[in-house]
Design an enzyme around this catalytic site. Sequence first.
Site, PDB file in Angstrom:
ATOM      1  N   CYS A 173       2.644  -6.550   9.675  1.00  0.00           N
ATOM      2  CA  CYS A 173       2.409  -5.428   8.764  1.00  0.00           C
ATOM      3  C   CYS A 173       3.786  -5.013   8.290  1.00  0.00           C
ATOM      4  CB  CYS A 173       1.722  -4.275   9.490  1.00  0.00           C
ATOM      5  SG  CYS A 173       1.619  -2.768   8.494  1.00  0.00           S
ATOM      6  N   GLU A 212       4.902   6.237   7.830  1.00  0.00           N
ATOM      7  CA  GLU A 212       4.810   6.972   6.554  1.00  0.00           C
ATOM      8  C   GLU A 212       5.235   8.437   6.737  1.00  0.00           C
ATOM      9  OE1 GLU A 212       3.288   6.090   3.296  1.00  0.00           O
ATOM     10  OE2 GLU A 212       3.183   3.975   3.803  1.00  0.00           O
ATOM     11  N   SER A 218       0.823  -1.210   0.000  1.00  0.00           N
ATOM     12  CA  SER A 218       0.000   0.000   0.000  1.00  0.00           C
ATOM     13  C   SER A 218       0.861   1.266   0.000  1.00  0.00           C
ATOM     14  CB  SER A 218      -0.904   0.003   1.224  1.00  0.00           C
ATOM     15  OG  SER A 218      -0.121  -0.093   2.397  1.00  0.00           O
TER      16      SER A 218
HETATM   17  N1  DGL Z   1       1.897  -2.413   4.995  1.00  0.00           N
HETATM   18  C1  DGL Z   1       0.618  -3.005   4.953  1.00  0.00           C
HETATM   19  C2  DGL Z   1       0.540  -4.325   5.650  1.00  0.00           C
HETATM   20  O1  DGL Z   1       1.523  -5.048   5.641  1.00  0.00           O
HETATM   21  C3  DGL Z   1      -0.580  -2.191   5.219  1.00  0.00           C
HETATM   22  C4  DGL Z   1      -0.516  -0.846   5.776  1.00  0.00           C
HETATM   23  C5  DGL Z   1      -1.795  -0.135   5.424  1.00  0.00           C
HETATM   24  O2  DGL Z   1      -1.891   0.250   4.274  1.00  0.00           O
HETATM   25  O3  DGL Z   1      -2.687  -0.032   6.267  1.00  0.00           O
HETATM   26  O4  DGL Z   1      -0.467  -4.707   6.179  1.00  0.00           O
END
Ligand code: DGL
Length: 273
Positions: free
Chosen positions: A187, A155, A14
Amino acid sequence: MERKKEAPVGVFDSGVGGLTVVREIIRQLPDENIVYFGDTARVPYGSKSQKTIIRFSEQIIRFLKTKQVKAIVIACNTASALALDTVRGEFDVPILGVVFPGARAAVKATQNQKIGVVGTDATVRSGMYTKIIQEMDPGIQVIEKACPLFVPLVEEGFKEHVVTREVIEYYLEPLRATDIDAMILGCTHYPLLRSKIRAYMGEDIQIVNPAYETAMDLKKLLKEQGMDNDRAEGSASRYEFYVSDTAEKFRQFANTVMPFDVPETNVVNIEGF
Ligand code: DGL
């Protein structure tokens, strides 16, 4: 379609989080070319519905296929948990996610059969980590905890900010109060907070980053299918970066994560795919 050994591997997330997976792929598979897509216009995925995450993933895969990728890694736990099963059935390219390798690594790591998982709201709501871990070993207890503020903190480059320490404490206090001995960073943004999470959780907990085992699975897949690249001596691997918005911001951030100078990053109109 014949997939050439020199064709790139597609990787998407994302936003910037998937770079933690790219970093590991480059470490373990230095000969592979990579095309990365970060959906910076639509981050975060973690607060969105399954239907939307599937649609986003389908668009990105269609875009990556225009780059003739030979395999795709969904370097996003949220999309892996909510979209992987669907997109695997829709596209004629091998697709790997990060949840299964992460679960497997944690099952190997735990001694007392108690695993913690931190992730986005959507990942935790999906219960996918618990499901996969308990399919591997039904005796394991899994405690999942959503930490939605970690993504914007990463971010926005707030890693060293005092507010990040407070947010870590707020989310992880209930996990620290249990006797889990392994914790999955479920994540791809969270490894960028790893040292802070480690400092709060202490040295006794094994912190599992699914990126390591994901890169191992990719290596195995490419080898098994005869698609691993044997780069000619003296030539360098190619890395291309695409985003759906704010290319320069992404590039600057990527430069703090990647072991080389990130080249020009291009914006793609992903809604057009
Ligand atoms: N980096 C993403 C994950 O591994 C998601 C972060 C997001 O867009 O909420 O879940």
